[in-house]
Every structure is written in structure tokens, then in C-alpha cells.
Scaffold this active site. Sequence first.
Site, PDB file in Angstrom:
ATOM      1  N   TYR A   1       0.831  -1.210   0.000  1.00 26.94           N
ATOM      2  CA  TYR A   1       0.000   0.000   0.000  1.00 26.94           C
ATOM      3  C   TYR A   1       0.859   1.250   0.000  1.00 26.94           C
ATOM      4  O   TYR A   1       2.077   1.186   0.217  1.00 26.94           O
ATOM      5  CB  TYR A   1      -0.943   0.004   1.211  1.00 26.94           C
ATOM      6  CG  TYR A   1      -0.289   0.350   2.540  1.00 26.94           C
ATOM      7  CD1 TYR A   1       0.543  -0.551   3.188  1.00 26.94           C
ATOM      8  CD2 TYR A   1      -0.497   1.593   3.143  1.00 26.94           C
ATOM      9  CE1 TYR A   1       1.148  -0.233   4.402  1.00 26.94           C
ATOM     10  CE2 TYR A   1       0.090   1.910   4.357  1.00 26.94           C
ATOM     11  CZ  TYR A   1       0.912   0.995   4.982  1.00 26.94           C
ATOM     12  OH  TYR A   1       1.511   1.311   6.178  1.00 26.94           O
TER      13      TYR A   1
ATOM     14  N   ARG B   1       8.186   3.856  -4.511  1.00 23.12           N
ATOM     15  CA  ARG B   1       8.257   2.923  -3.376  1.00 23.12           C
ATOM     16  C   ARG B   1       7.214   1.808  -3.535  1.00 23.12           C
ATOM     17  O   ARG B   1       7.475   0.649  -3.203  1.00 23.12           O
ATOM     18  CB  ARG B   1       8.062   3.669  -2.052  1.00 23.12           C
ATOM     19  CG  ARG B   1       8.255   2.768  -0.846  1.00 23.12           C
ATOM     20  CD  ARG B   1       8.238   3.549   0.454  1.00 23.12           C
ATOM     21  NE  ARG B   1       6.961   4.225   0.665  1.00 23.12           N
ATOM     22  CZ  ARG B   1       6.731   5.093   1.623  1.00 23.12           C
ATOM     23  NH1 ARG B   1       7.692   5.401   2.485  1.00 23.12           N
ATOM     24  NH2 ARG B   1       5.546   5.660   1.767  1.00 23.12           N
TER      25      ARG B   1
ATOM     26  N   ARG C   1      -8.050 -20.368  -0.860  1.00 21.58           N
ATOM     27  CA  ARG C   1      -7.046 -20.106   0.175  1.00 21.58           C
ATOM     28  C   ARG C   1      -5.944 -21.176   0.243  1.00 21.58           C
ATOM     29  O   ARG C   1      -6.049 -22.151   0.975  1.00 21.58           O
ATOM     30  CB  ARG C   1      -7.730 -19.968   1.544  1.00 21.58           C
ATOM     31  CG  ARG C   1      -6.805 -19.390   2.596  1.00 21.58           C
ATOM     32  CD  ARG C   1      -7.441 -19.330   3.953  1.00 21.58           C
ATOM     33  NE  ARG C   1      -6.495 -18.805   4.931  1.00 21.58           N
ATOM     34  CZ  ARG C   1      -5.509 -19.506   5.451  1.00 21.58           C
ATOM     35  NH1 ARG C   1      -5.331 -20.765   5.114  1.00 21.58           N
ATOM     36  NH2 ARG C   1      -4.688 -18.934   6.328  1.00 21.58           N
TER      37      ARG C   1
ATOM     38  N   HIS D   1      -1.539 -21.137   0.442  1.00 17.59           N
ATOM     39  CA  HIS D   1      -0.496 -20.153   0.707  1.00 17.59           C
ATOM     40  C   HIS D   1       0.327 -19.747  -0.526  1.00 17.59           C
ATOM     41  O   HIS D   1       0.574 -18.578  -0.747  1.00 17.59           O
ATOM     42  CB  HIS D   1       0.461 -20.661   1.796  1.00 17.59           C
ATOM     43  CG  HIS D   1      -0.137 -20.605   3.168  1.00 17.59           C
ATOM     44  ND1 HIS D   1      -1.302 -21.253   3.490  1.00 17.59           N
ATOM     45  CD2 HIS D   1       0.271 -19.977   4.295  1.00 17.59           C
ATOM     46  CE1 HIS D   1      -1.595 -21.033   4.754  1.00 17.59           C
ATOM     47  NE2 HIS D   1      -0.646 -20.255   5.275  1.00 17.59           N
TER      48      HIS D   1
ATOM     49  N   LEU E   1      11.000   1.249   7.348  1.00 17.45           N
ATOM     50  CA  LEU E   1      10.385   1.679   6.103  1.00 17.45           C
ATOM     51  C   LEU E   1      11.045   3.008   5.748  1.00 17.45           C
ATOM     52  O   LEU E   1      11.064   3.933   6.567  1.00 17.45           O
ATOM     53  CB  LEU E   1       8.875   1.879   6.258  1.00 17.45           C
ATOM     54  CG  LEU E   1       8.262   2.298   4.925  1.00 17.45           C
ATOM     55  CD1 LEU E   1       8.051   1.078   4.044  1.00 17.45           C
ATOM     56  CD2 LEU E   1       6.958   3.017   5.127  1.00 17.45           C
TER      57      LEU E   1
HETATM   58  N1  PLP Z   1       7.647   3.997   9.057  1.00 15.16           N
HETATM   59  C1  PLP Z   1       6.493   3.327   9.108  1.00 15.16           C
HETATM   60  C2  PLP Z   1       6.441   2.024   9.821  1.00 15.16           C
HETATM   61  C3  PLP Z   1       5.340   3.849   8.501  1.00 15.16           C
HETATM   62  O1  PLP Z   1       4.184   3.170   8.541  1.00 15.16           O
HETATM   63  C4  PLP Z   1       5.428   5.110   7.861  1.00 15.16           C
HETATM   64  C5  PLP Z   1       4.257   5.701   7.220  1.00 15.16           C
HETATM   65  O2  PLP Z   1       3.157   5.242   7.316  1.00 15.16           O
HETATM   66  C6  PLP Z   1       6.652   5.774   7.839  1.00 15.16           C
HETATM   67  C7  PLP Z   1       7.748   5.185   8.445  1.00 15.16           C
HETATM   68  C8  PLP Z   1       6.790   7.114   7.173  1.00 15.16           C
HETATM   69  O3  PLP Z   1       6.678   7.014   5.778  1.00 15.16           O
HETATM   70  P1  PLP Z   1       6.240   8.242   4.886  1.00 15.16           P
HETATM   71  O4  PLP Z   1       7.089   9.399   5.313  1.00 15.16           O
HETATM   72  O5  PLP Z   1       6.569   7.808   3.495  1.00 15.16           O
HETATM   73  O6  PLP Z   1       4.805   8.462   5.104  1.00 15.16           O
END
Ligand code: PLP
Length: 288
Positions: A33, A52, A100, A102, A204
Site C-alpha cells: 500500500y 516505493r 485459500r 499459501h 520503512l
Molecule cells: N515507518 C512506518 C512504519 C510507517 O508506517 C510510515 C508511514 O506510514 C513511515 C515510516 C513514514 O513514511 P512516509 O514518510 O513515506 O509516510
Amino acid sequence: MEGIAYVNCAFMSLDEAKVSIEDRGFQFGDGVYEVIKTYNGIPFAQEAHLERLERSANMLELPLPKNRLELEKLINEAVRRCSFQDAIVYLQITRGCAPRLHAFPNKVKPTLVLTVRRARPMPEELYEYGASAIIAPDERWLRCDIKSICLLPNVLAKEKASRAGAFEAILTRNDGRITEGTTSNVFIVKSGKLYTAPEGNWILSGVTRAITLRLARREGITVIEDFFSPEILMSADEVFITNTSIEVMPVVSIDKQPIGDGQPGQVTRRLAKLFKAEILQYIAQAKL
Ligand code: PLP
């Protein structure tokens, strides 16, 4: 419900939008997402978000049903239909519907869901006086770089923060490395230098994080992308968190202990202001 949904090729109201119980997103969390914020109808940093999304989907061998240009067109159309000043665009792509089992199904059409909702403004006090956080164990998997819809550890840690009356849970691995927040990247300022966890599988890589680091470097602030411990976090002069919805938000207390003098710090305020200016500049350029 205010807003709009797009599900597998059609626009509809949010209450009408439905996916099958056979969807692998529902069954396995088998999907990715993105969240994009629009300002004055313009999706901010859209390229970085879509890049991303493609990266996350690639890593899961999940073929996107639309290319970059088609996704941009779809987002613009959805945003235009809502005519909200500021909105949150949520885009989710799952591997699709299949019985369903995996392993990946043979022939399956990915499910694309997009929603646009009015952006709820964050309470001004959170920026004026700062937010509070707790420290919680990072119980997520080892591919936090993939923006997957499997968010249960994030959900549980955020709930813990919420029950403690805090805005965010800052996550720490067992070996004492702070990674990030449940929905945000975490930064500290210590002796004028800016620290945040490095890109890689433990965090992330936030779009807001990247912009904030670019702005900090442009300002001549020394940036160190390295892990720090909970002890260093607690002894920081300033702490702030970033994400698409909150932008740059000061954190002034963690586990009920004040950070620095318990007020949003100078560097945080400066970066928050620069970030707002960056948005304005982006919007102005996009309108040309
Ligand atoms: N880290 C996590 C775990 C997140 O869920 C998010 C955003 O939802 C971020 C960092 C920050 O990401 P962004 O600046 O791209 O929104």
C-alpha cells in the site's frame, strides 16, 4: 461517509466499496500500500510514493495492474472527483482473489483499491507543545522496508501507545537498536547533529524522512544515518517523528520522561518550517 473509492476499475462511494473474502489481502495480508497526501488538490511527492510502491510490489513479485502513468492519472481523477482541499489518498494492491492456498495462485488478477478522504488536521498543540511517545519492542518481521499491508505488530504497539495516552510507540529491537515508530520515522538531535536509523530492512524508508534529510543537509546540519539506543534516545536534546500525514512532529516526552527541556527544539522547528515551505514550492511548481 465522506470520500470516494475505486475498486477494480470503478469509482463508487466508500460504503459501496467491497472486496471478496477470497482476496489474498484479506486472507494473508498479501499486498502492498501507499499513503499520499494532497495539498490544494496536488498529491505531494507522488513520484517518490509510486516508486516505493513499485519497489514494494517487486519485492513481493506482485505485478502492479497499472503502470506509473496510469496510477498517476487514476489518483488525479479520484482527487478531482472529491474536490477536497487536503486529502489522504490510500492505494492498496493485493495479489488478488483465489482459493485459500499459501503459495501464489497460477492465474490471478491483482486487486487495486484506492480511497480518497478529507485529511483530518492534526491538533495544533502537538506541534506547539510536542507529542508524547512510549518505547515498545519491535516485534515486526525482517523486511520492514516493504510497505506491506501486514501491520499487526504496528497495530499492537500503537494500541499500547494509545492506552498509555501517547501519540506514538517508538520501536526497539532486542539488541537495543531504535528502528522507527509504528507509523513514522524517528529522528534525534544531539549536540547539533541529526541522527536517524539507516535505510535497509529494519525500517520503512519514509518519503518524509528522505525530504527531511535533504533539507537538513541543505541547511548544513550534520546527518548521521545510524542506529542509536533507547538510552541515547532518552538523553537526546530533541526528538521528532515524520510521516506523510503528520509531516515533522516534535516529541517532547517518552515513557513520561521529558526530552531535553520538554519543549519542541530549535532544529525540529526549523525542519518543520522548511518542510512546509517545501510543500508550498512543490504545489506551486505542479500548478505551472
Ligand atoms: N515507518 C512506518 C512504519 C510507517 O508506517 C510510515 C508511514 O506510514 C513511515 C515510516 C513514514 O513514511 P512516509 O514518510 O513515506 O509516510
